[in-house]
Design a protein around this motif. Sequence first.
Motif, mmCIF file in Angstrom:
data_model
loop_
_atom_site.group_PDB
_atom_site.id
_atom_site.type_symbol
_atom_site.label_atom_id
_atom_site.label_comp_id
_atom_site.label_asym_id
_atom_site.label_seq_id
_atom_site.Cartn_x
_atom_site.Cartn_y
_atom_site.Cartn_z
ATOM 1 N N ILE A 4 0.860 -1.184 0.000
ATOM 2 C CA ILE A 4 0.000 0.000 0.000
ATOM 3 C C ILE A 4 0.891 1.228 0.000
ATOM 4 N N GLY A 5 0.665 2.113 -0.951
ATOM 5 C CA GLY A 5 1.445 3.340 -1.040
ATOM 6 C C GLY A 5 0.908 4.406 -0.108
ATOM 7 N N GLY A 6 1.596 5.542 -0.091
ATOM 8 C CA GLY A 6 1.199 6.642 0.793
ATOM 9 C C GLY A 6 -0.169 7.208 0.457
ATOM 10 N N GLY A 7 -0.428 7.398 -0.840
ATOM 11 C CA GLY A 7 -1.722 7.935 -1.258
ATOM 12 C C GLY A 7 -2.867 6.996 -0.920
ATOM 13 N N GLU A 8 -2.627 5.698 -1.108
ATOM 14 C CA GLU A 8 -3.670 4.712 -0.799
ATOM 15 C C GLU A 8 -3.939 4.657 0.703
ATOM 16 N N LEU A 9 -2.881 4.755 1.503
ATOM 17 C CA LEU A 9 -3.043 4.747 2.956
ATOM 18 C C LEU A 9 -3.818 5.979 3.415
ATOM 19 N N PHE A 10 -3.507 7.128 2.836
ATOM 20 C CA PHE A 10 -4.231 8.357 3.156
ATOM 21 C C PHE A 10 -5.707 8.222 2.815
ATOM 22 N N PHE A 11 -6.001 7.609 1.674
ATOM 23 C CA PHE A 11 -7.386 7.416 1.248
ATOM 24 C C PHE A 11 -8.127 6.490 2.216
ATOM 25 N N ILE A 12 -7.467 5.422 2.661
ATOM 26 C CA ILE A 12 -8.089 4.490 3.613
ATOM 27 C C ILE A 12 -8.377 5.190 4.935
ATOM 28 N N ILE A 15 -11.392 7.536 4.475
ATOM 29 C CA ILE A 15 -12.656 6.796 4.437
ATOM 30 C C ILE A 15 -13.025 6.303 5.832
ATOM 31 N N SER A 16 -12.039 5.814 6.603
ATOM 32 C CA SER A 16 -12.345 5.316 7.950
ATOM 33 C C SER A 16 -12.810 6.449 8.856
ATOM 34 N N ILE A 17 -12.248 7.628 8.712
ATOM 35 C CA ILE A 17 -12.712 8.771 9.509
ATOM 36 C C ILE A 17 -14.137 9.133 9.125
ATOM 37 N N MET A 18 -14.456 9.047 7.838
ATOM 38 C CA MET A 18 -15.811 9.372 7.389
ATOM 39 C C MET A 18 -16.821 8.342 7.909
#
Length: 115
Positions: A4-12, A15-18
């Motif tokens: 998992i790259g940095g951008g993908e981790l940020f996206f996850i 989404i979890s915060i939302m």
Amino acid sequence: MFGIGGGELFFIILISIMIFGSKGIPDVARFLGKTMAQLKNASNEIKSEIQKSATESGVDVNSLTGGISDEIKKAKEGITKAINPMENIASEVTKPIEKVKEDIESLSGPIKRQL
């Protein structure tokens, strides 16, 4: 980490915060941590039970896996030799050269001392 790259981790994380909100994330993380610990303990217990029963029945688990490991190692070496034939040739050539170099050094040692 897990491909998992940095951008993908940020996206996850976004989404979890939302989904769970900022107050619910620690509870979710705590639950996941406890679940992972329970799974690890369960797998360790299963492994120890298998080893215990194998020992009681007289089976040496290490000898069983050792043979497989040796075969895997031989297969890897064969594949490496097939893929990189020049590497094998280089090692076959350098060994005699090193031997001759050592012989010359041993012969020239007394000659160098005399000069």
